[in-house]
Scaffold this motif. Structure first.
Motif, mmCIF file in Angstrom:
data_model
loop_
_atom_site.group_PDB
_atom_site.id
_atom_site.type_symbol
_atom_site.label_atom_id
_atom_site.label_comp_id
_atom_site.label_asym_id
_atom_site.label_seq_id
_atom_site.Cartn_x
_atom_site.Cartn_y
_atom_site.Cartn_z
ATOM 1 N N MET A 1 0.920 -1.290 0.023
ATOM 2 C CA MET A 1 -0.158 -0.028 0.108
ATOM 3 C C MET A 1 0.884 1.323 -0.027
ATOM 4 N N ASN A 2 0.446 2.268 -0.686
ATOM 5 C CA ASN A 2 1.101 3.561 -0.688
ATOM 6 C C ASN A 2 0.607 4.512 0.459
ATOM 7 N N ILE A 3 1.510 4.839 1.323
ATOM 8 C CA ILE A 3 1.045 5.829 2.273
ATOM 9 C C ILE A 3 1.599 7.169 2.105
ATOM 10 N N ARG A 4 0.665 8.130 2.453
ATOM 11 C CA ARG A 4 1.036 9.736 2.089
ATOM 12 C C ARG A 4 0.881 10.503 3.188
ATOM 13 N N TYR A 5 1.896 11.398 3.625
ATOM 14 C CA TYR A 5 1.809 12.273 4.643
ATOM 15 C C TYR A 5 1.908 13.672 4.125
ATOM 16 N N PHE A 6 1.178 14.496 4.819
ATOM 17 C CA PHE A 6 1.327 15.875 4.537
ATOM 18 C C PHE A 6 1.430 16.914 5.866
ATOM 19 N N ALA A 7 1.895 18.102 5.240
ATOM 20 C CA ALA A 7 2.023 18.921 6.609
ATOM 21 C C ALA A 7 2.976 18.641 7.901
ATOM 22 N N TRP A 8 2.117 18.873 9.347
ATOM 23 C CA TRP A 8 3.137 18.395 10.113
ATOM 24 C C TRP A 8 3.388 16.903 10.255
ATOM 25 N N LEU A 9 2.371 16.257 9.641
ATOM 26 C CA LEU A 9 2.660 14.685 9.944
ATOM 27 C C LEU A 9 3.903 14.314 9.005
ATOM 28 N N ARG A 10 3.906 14.784 7.883
ATOM 29 C CA ARG A 10 5.099 14.346 7.020
ATOM 30 C C ARG A 10 6.611 15.193 7.466
ATOM 31 N N GLU A 11 6.353 16.005 8.423
ATOM 32 C CA GLU A 11 7.596 16.708 9.174
ATOM 33 C C GLU A 11 8.121 15.790 10.007
ATOM 34 N N HIS A 12 6.836 14.987 10.986
ATOM 35 C CA HIS A 12 7.325 14.208 11.997
ATOM 36 C C HIS A 12 7.792 12.944 11.620
ATOM 37 N N ILE A 13 7.240 12.424 10.548
ATOM 38 C CA ILE A 13 7.598 11.197 9.790
ATOM 39 C C ILE A 13 8.833 11.293 9.229
#
Lengths: 83, 156
Positions: A1-13
Motif C-alpha cells: 500500500m502507498n501511504i502519503r503524509y502531508f504538513a506536520w505529519l510529513r515533518e514528524h515522519i
C-alpha cells in the motif's frame, strides 16, 4: 500500500510517502495506524492523536473504521487550512 | 479552464474578461461575483514574513472540481472558476480566486461564498507561516470556517 503524509505529519515522519506491505490483519484504517505507529518515534508522534488527523483512502475522505486493501493509497494529514 | 492549482500569480483583468463573455450557446451574464484572498502581513498578533502552501496533488483538483460542479448544479450560473496558488507566497500576494457569473446578482454572490466556504474546509491545502524572526508554524483550523460551511447545509 502507498501511504502519503502531508504538513506536520510529513515533518514528524520525515517522509512524504512510503510503501507498507498489506497483510490480512489490516482490515481498516485503524489497523493500519496501529502498524504505522510501530515504525518509528516520528510515526508514533504524528499518529498519536487521531482526532487531529484526517484520512483519505484513494483520495476520498474516510473515517478511521474504513476498510483498506493492498492496492490502496492512504493519506494522513491535518485539517485543511487553504483559501 | 474552470479550476486551476498553480504556483504562478493570476491576472484579474484576463479572468474578468473571460467571465464577462457569454458561455457557449447562452446569454451574456448580468452579474459577475469575484472573491480574491490575499496573504495578510499579520496573523494572531504576530507579523508574517512569508507563507508556504502545500497541497495533495490529484485530490486537490478532484475536490475543487466537485465544489465547482456543486455550485453549478445548485445555482443558475453561466460560469464558475476556482484558482488556488501553491508554493511560497509573501504578504499582499494573491492566494485564491473564486468567481461566478449569472443573470442576476444573488446566484453569483451566493455561489461564490458557497465555493469559498467548501474550499476552506474540504480542499487539501495546508499553510505554514514564517515570522520575521525565522520561526515557521503550521496554521491551525478556525472553528468559524466550519460554521460558515454549515449554513449551506441548513438552507436549500
Amino acid at each position: 500500500m502507498n501511504i502519503r503524509y502531508f504538513a506536520w505529519l510529513r515533518e514528524h515522519i520525515g517522509a512524504s510517502s512510503e510503501d507498507i506491505a498489506h497483510d490480512q490483519t489490516m482490515k481498516t484504517v485503524s489497523d493500519l495506524v496501529d502498524v504505522l505507529r510501530q515504525q518509528s518515534t516520528g510515526h508514533q508522534k504524528a499518529l498519536a492523536d487521531m482526532t487531529l488527523v484526517r484520512v483519505a483512502v484513494n483520495q476520498v475522505y474516510v473515517d478511521i473504521d474504513h476498510p483498506v486493501t493492498a492496492h490502496d493509497e492512504v493519506a494522513f494529514f491535518p485539517p485543511v487550512t487553504g483559501g | 479552464m474552470t479550476i486551476r492549482v498553480q504556483e504562478d500569480d493570476f491576472d484579474l483583468t484576463r479572468i474578468y474578461a473571460e467571465l464577462r463573455e457569454a458561455p457557449t450557446g447562452q446569454h451574456t451574464p448580468g452579474a459577475i461575483s469575484l472573491f480574491v484572498g490575499l496573504v495578510r502581513d499579520m496573523n494572531n498578533n504576530h507579523s508574517v514574513a512569508a507563507m508556504t502552501l502545500e497541497h495533495y496533488p490529484g485530490m486537490t483538483e478532484t475536490k475543487l472540481t466537485a465544489i465547482h460542479d456543486a455550485a453549478m448544479t445548485r445555482w443558475p450560473l453561466g460560469k464558475a472558476i476556482i484558482i488556488h496558488r501553491v508554493g511560497k507566497l509573501y504578504p499582499n500576494d494573491q492566494i485564491v480566486l473564486v468567481g461566478a457569473t449569472s443573470s442576476h446578482r444573488q446566484a453569483a454572490t451566493e455561489a461564490t461564498a458557497f465555493m469559498m466556504d467548501y474550499l476552506k474546509t474540504e480542499a487539501p491545502f495546508w499553510k505554514s507561516e514564517q515570522t520575521a524572526d525565522g520561526v515557521t508554524e503550521w496554521v491551525s483550523t478556525r472553528e468559524s470556517d466550519m460554521t460558515a460551511r454549515s449554513r449551506w447545509q441548513e438552507t436549500k
